[in-house]
Each structure stands twice: as structure tokens, then as C-alpha cells.
Design a protein around this motif. Structure first.
Motif, PDB file in Angstrom:
ATOM      1  N   ALA A 112       0.722  -1.248  -0.012  1.00 47.94           N
ATOM      2  CA  ALA A 112      -0.001  -0.018  -0.040  1.00 47.94           C
ATOM      3  C   ALA A 112       1.022   1.298  -0.132  1.00 47.94           C
ATOM      4  CB  ALA A 112      -1.074   0.021   1.096  1.00 47.94           C
ATOM      5  N   PRO A 113       1.990   1.454   0.925  1.00 50.64           N
ATOM      6  CA  PRO A 113       2.782   2.559   0.691  1.00 50.64           C
ATOM      7  C   PRO A 113       3.445   2.732  -0.394  1.00 50.64           C
ATOM      8  CG  PRO A 113       3.155   1.498   2.823  1.00 50.64           C
ATOM      9  CD  PRO A 113       2.148   0.360   1.844  1.00 50.64           C
ATOM     10  N   GLU A 114       3.912   1.673  -1.227  1.00 51.31           N
ATOM     11  CA  GLU A 114       4.217   1.895  -2.310  1.00 51.31           C
ATOM     12  C   GLU A 114       3.323   2.326  -3.652  1.00 51.31           C
ATOM     13  OE1 GLU A 114       7.923  -1.742  -2.461  1.00 51.31           O
ATOM     14  OE2 GLU A 114       5.730  -2.220  -2.776  1.00 51.31           O
ATOM     15  N   ILE A 115       2.307   1.939  -3.372  1.00 46.54           N
ATOM     16  CA  ILE A 115       1.138   2.170  -4.335  1.00 46.54           C
ATOM     17  C   ILE A 115       0.954   3.793  -3.918  1.00 46.54           C
ATOM     18  CG2 ILE A 115      -1.305   2.028  -5.042  1.00 46.54           C
ATOM     19  CD1 ILE A 115      -0.812  -1.178  -4.615  1.00 46.54           C
ATOM     20  N   GLN A 116       0.732   4.088  -2.947  1.00 45.30           N
ATOM     21  CA  GLN A 116       0.405   5.447  -2.642  1.00 45.30           C
ATOM     22  C   GLN A 116       1.490   6.442  -3.224  1.00 45.30           C
ATOM     23  OE1 GLN A 116      -2.699   6.016  -1.713  1.00 45.30           O
ATOM     24  NE2 GLN A 116      -3.421   4.130  -1.419  1.00 45.30           N
ATOM     25  N   ALA A 117       2.717   6.251  -2.837  1.00 40.26           N
ATOM     26  CA  ALA A 117       3.872   7.053  -3.139  1.00 40.26           C
ATOM     27  C   ALA A 117       4.320   6.853  -4.790  1.00 40.26           C
ATOM     28  CB  ALA A 117       5.111   6.513  -2.570  1.00 40.26           C
ATOM     29  N   PHE A 118       3.755   6.186  -5.300  1.00 33.32           N
ATOM     30  CA  PHE A 118       4.054   5.990  -6.906  1.00 33.32           C
ATOM     31  C   PHE A 118       3.380   7.308  -7.528  1.00 33.32           C
ATOM     32  CE2 PHE A 118       4.093   4.644 -11.322  1.00 33.32           C
ATOM     33  CZ  PHE A 118       5.283   4.121 -11.426  1.00 33.32           C
ATOM     34  N   ASP A 119       4.499   7.873  -8.306  1.00 35.20           N
ATOM     35  CA  ASP A 119       3.917   9.045  -9.066  1.00 35.20           C
ATOM     36  C   ASP A 119       3.550   8.785 -10.544  1.00 35.20           C
ATOM     37  OD1 ASP A 119       3.846  11.468 -10.673  1.00 35.20           O
ATOM     38  OD2 ASP A 119       5.683  12.426  -9.756  1.00 35.20           O
ATOM     39  N   SER A 137      -6.792  12.034 -25.067  1.00 33.53           N
ATOM     40  CA  SER A 137      -7.937  13.109 -24.986  1.00 33.53           C
ATOM     41  C   SER A 137      -8.094  13.554 -23.621  1.00 33.53           C
ATOM     42  CB  SER A 137      -9.352  12.604 -25.609  1.00 33.53           C
ATOM     43  OG  SER A 137      -9.741  11.667 -24.895  1.00 33.53           O
ATOM     44  N   PRO A 138      -8.623  14.827 -23.223  1.00 34.78           N
ATOM     45  CA  PRO A 138      -8.753  15.003 -21.794  1.00 34.78           C
ATOM     46  C   PRO A 138      -9.678  14.151 -21.050  1.00 34.78           C
ATOM     47  CG  PRO A 138      -8.555  17.018 -23.080  1.00 34.78           C
ATOM     48  CD  PRO A 138      -8.788  15.899 -24.358  1.00 34.78           C
ATOM     49  N   SER A 139     -10.776  13.575 -21.867  1.00 38.16           N
ATOM     50  CA  SER A 139     -11.350  12.487 -21.160  1.00 38.16           C
ATOM     51  C   SER A 139     -10.782  11.267 -20.751  1.00 38.16           C
ATOM     52  CB  SER A 139     -12.829  12.445 -21.992  1.00 38.16           C
ATOM     53  OG  SER A 139     -12.785  11.779 -23.118  1.00 38.16           O
ATOM     54  N   ARG A 140      -9.918  10.923 -21.499  1.00 38.14           N
ATOM     55  CA  ARG A 140      -9.281   9.707 -21.539  1.00 38.14           C
ATOM     56  C   ARG A 140      -8.276   9.586 -20.332  1.00 38.14           C
ATOM     57  NH1 ARG A 140      -9.023   6.429 -26.487  1.00 38.14           N
ATOM     58  NH2 ARG A 140     -11.206   5.628 -25.612  1.00 38.14           N
ATOM     59  N   GLY A 141      -7.616  10.989 -20.489  1.00 39.61           N
ATOM     60  CA  GLY A 141      -6.713  11.468 -19.347  1.00 39.61           C
ATOM     61  C   GLY A 141      -7.334  11.356 -18.045  1.00 39.61           C
ATOM     62  N   ASN A 142      -8.522  12.057 -17.804  1.00 37.83           N
ATOM     63  CA  ASN A 142      -9.075  11.912 -16.682  1.00 37.83           C
ATOM     64  C   ASN A 142      -9.711  10.555 -16.221  1.00 37.83           C
ATOM     65  OD1 ASN A 142      -8.977  14.472 -16.419  1.00 37.83           O
ATOM     66  ND2 ASN A 142     -10.864  15.029 -17.403  1.00 37.83           N
ATOM     67  N   GLY A 143     -10.184   9.553 -17.211  1.00 40.91           N
ATOM     68  CA  GLY A 143     -10.357   8.350 -17.035  1.00 40.91           C
ATOM     69  C   GLY A 143      -9.270   7.506 -16.456  1.00 40.91           C
ATOM     70  N   LEU A 144      -7.942   7.697 -17.048  1.00 39.12           N
ATOM     71  CA  LEU A 144      -6.806   6.983 -16.615  1.00 39.12           C
ATOM     72  C   LEU A 144      -6.513   7.404 -15.044  1.00 39.12           C
ATOM     73  CD1 LEU A 144      -4.497   5.365 -17.304  1.00 39.12           C
ATOM     74  CD2 LEU A 144      -3.485   7.226 -18.095  1.00 39.12           C
ATOM     75  N   ARG A 145      -6.667   8.696 -14.774  1.00 41.17           N
ATOM     76  CA  ARG A 145      -6.499   9.084 -13.331  1.00 41.17           C
ATOM     77  C   ARG A 145      -7.428   8.505 -12.554  1.00 41.17           C
ATOM     78  NH1 ARG A 145      -5.316  13.483 -16.555  1.00 41.17           N
ATOM     79  NH2 ARG A 145      -3.137  14.222 -16.536  1.00 41.17           N
ATOM     80  N   ALA A 146      -8.902   8.233 -12.910  1.00 40.82           N
ATOM     81  CA  ALA A 146      -9.858   7.527 -12.196  1.00 40.82           C
ATOM     82  C   ALA A 146      -9.401   6.203 -11.928  1.00 40.82           C
ATOM     83  CB  ALA A 146     -10.967   7.737 -12.881  1.00 40.82           C
ATOM     84  N   VAL A 147      -8.768   5.617 -12.863  1.00 42.39           N
ATOM     85  CA  VAL A 147      -8.309   4.233 -12.730  1.00 42.39           C
ATOM     86  C   VAL A 147      -7.387   4.236 -11.569  1.00 42.39           C
ATOM     87  CG1 VAL A 147      -6.944   2.483 -13.459  1.00 42.39           C
ATOM     88  CG2 VAL A 147      -8.778   3.254 -14.809  1.00 42.39           C
ATOM     89  N   VAL A 148      -6.395   4.947 -11.586  1.00 41.27           N
ATOM     90  CA  VAL A 148      -5.196   5.059 -10.517  1.00 41.27           C
ATOM     91  C   VAL A 148      -5.835   5.669  -9.148  1.00 41.27           C
ATOM     92  CG1 VAL A 148      -3.197   6.422  -9.954  1.00 41.27           C
ATOM     93  CG2 VAL A 148      -3.405   5.488 -12.327  1.00 41.27           C
ATOM     94  N   SER A 149      -6.880   6.454  -9.246  1.00 46.43           N
ATOM     95  CA  SER A 149      -7.432   7.051  -8.124  1.00 46.43           C
ATOM     96  C   SER A 149      -8.151   5.821  -7.133  1.00 46.43           C
ATOM     97  CB  SER A 149      -8.247   7.970  -8.262  1.00 46.43           C
ATOM     98  OG  SER A 149      -9.035   8.364  -7.175  1.00 46.43           O
ATOM     99  N   ALA A 150      -9.100   5.029  -8.191  1.00 41.34           N
ATOM    100  CA  ALA A 150      -9.473   3.728  -7.680  1.00 41.34           C
ATOM    101  C   ALA A 150      -8.524   2.847  -7.108  1.00 41.34           C
ATOM    102  CB  ALA A 150     -10.481   3.080  -8.566  1.00 41.34           C
ATOM    103  N   ILE A 151      -7.551   2.594  -7.663  1.00 47.52           N
ATOM    104  CA  ILE A 151      -6.532   1.472  -7.261  1.00 47.52           C
ATOM    105  C   ILE A 151      -5.936   2.033  -5.907  1.00 47.52           C
ATOM    106  CG2 ILE A 151      -4.147   0.779  -7.506  1.00 47.52           C
ATOM    107  CD1 ILE A 151      -4.878   0.676 -10.410  1.00 47.52           C
ATOM    108  N   LYS A 152      -5.757   3.397  -5.812  1.00 51.97           N
ATOM    109  CA  LYS A 152      -4.908   4.021  -4.493  1.00 51.97           C
ATOM    110  C   LYS A 152      -6.200   3.946  -3.210  1.00 51.97           C
ATOM    111  CE  LYS A 152      -1.334   6.665  -6.291  1.00 51.97           C
ATOM    112  NZ  LYS A 152      -0.581   7.859  -6.296  1.00 51.97           N
TER     113      LYS A 152
END
Length: 139
Positions: free
Chosen positions: A97-104, A119-134
Motif C-alpha cells: 500500500a505505501p508503495e502504491i500511494q507513493a508512486f508518481d 484526449s482530456p476525457s481519456r486522461g481523466n479516465g486514466l486518473r480515475a483508474v489510478v485513484s480507484a486503485i489507490k
């Protein structure tokens, strides 16, 4: 639960994308990675596993193993999103978990030269995936 059947690391992804010349070559690598990522079972494609903030349908399963590392599996109904998920999984799967939280992830995707072609919407979707994982892998 290794989604690729073996561990694909962010180091391997970095090498793959640094060798790819131009966006078209990177896009082809994303499609190949999407094909390697096995689909989730239909029974796992539930609202409880849904990733919100993605225009396409996307799901995440996360489970902590005995060593405290997180085993992640993502799926999407969009091929390019699934390829992007594979890149994210290579960086975050089988980490604590700490490694995942710290990953940039922003720096990772900038290095891979992917954000500037999404596209901006795809970039936001990708950030949503990372946010869901974190969120699912809280320490």
C-alpha cells in the motif's frame, strides 16, 4: 492473481515504450498489452467493482496477499483503456500500500509520452483508474 500470468514490471514497460518511435508505435504497444490482459469474469463486472470517472465501462478487483502486497486486476470494454490499464498494473501490481500511494503516476505517464496523446476525457479516465486503485489499497 497475476493478470498477465507473470509479472510485467514498470521497468519493462519503460523499455518497451522508449523503444517505440512515435505515437502510432506506442498505440500499437497499448493494443498488444490490452490483448495480453485477461478479461474479468462477467460475475466480477459489478457495480461494486466499477471504476467511476471513466467514459467507458471499467472494473477493478484488488486483494491483498499474505505478504501485504496488492494483487490488482482491471478490465474495460474499450481496448485502448484496457491497454492503459495494463501499463498502470505493471507499475502498481504486487506492491505494498505505501508503495502504491507513493508512486508518481503522472511522472510515469509523462516519461512514457502517453498523456500528451490522450484526449482530456481519456486522461481523466486514466486518473480515475489510478485513484480507484489507490483508494482500494489503503495502508
Amino acid at each position: 492473481m497475476q493478470p498477465f500470468g507473470h509479472t510485467v514490471t514498470d521497468t519493462e514497460i519503460r523499455a518497451l515504450f522508449s523503444a517505440a518511435r512515435g505515437w502510432e508505435a506506442r498505440y500499437k504497444e497499448l493494443i498488444k498489452l490490452a490483448k495480453q490482459l485477461p478479461p474479468l469474469a462477467d460475475a466480477d463486472k459489478t457495480e461494486a467493482n466499477a471504476i467511476h470517472g471513466c467514459e467507458s465501462q471499467a472494473w477493478l478487483l484488488s486483494k491483498q496477499d499474505e505478504e501485504g502486497c496488492w494483487q490488482l486486476h482491471c478490465d474495460s470494454d474499450a481496448r485502448i483503456v484496457k491497454g492503459l490499464m495494463a501499463v498502470v498494473l505493471a507499475a502498481l501490481n504486487n506492491k505494498t500500500a505505501p508503495e502504491i500511494q507513493a508512486f508518481d503516476i503522472e511522472a510515469y505517464f509523462s516519461e512514457l509520452q502517453l498523456f500528451n496523446h490522450l484526449s482530456p476525457s481519456r486522461g481523466n479516465g486514466l486518473r480515475a483508474v489510478v485513484s480507484a486503485i489507490k483508494q482500494s489499497c489503503q495502508p
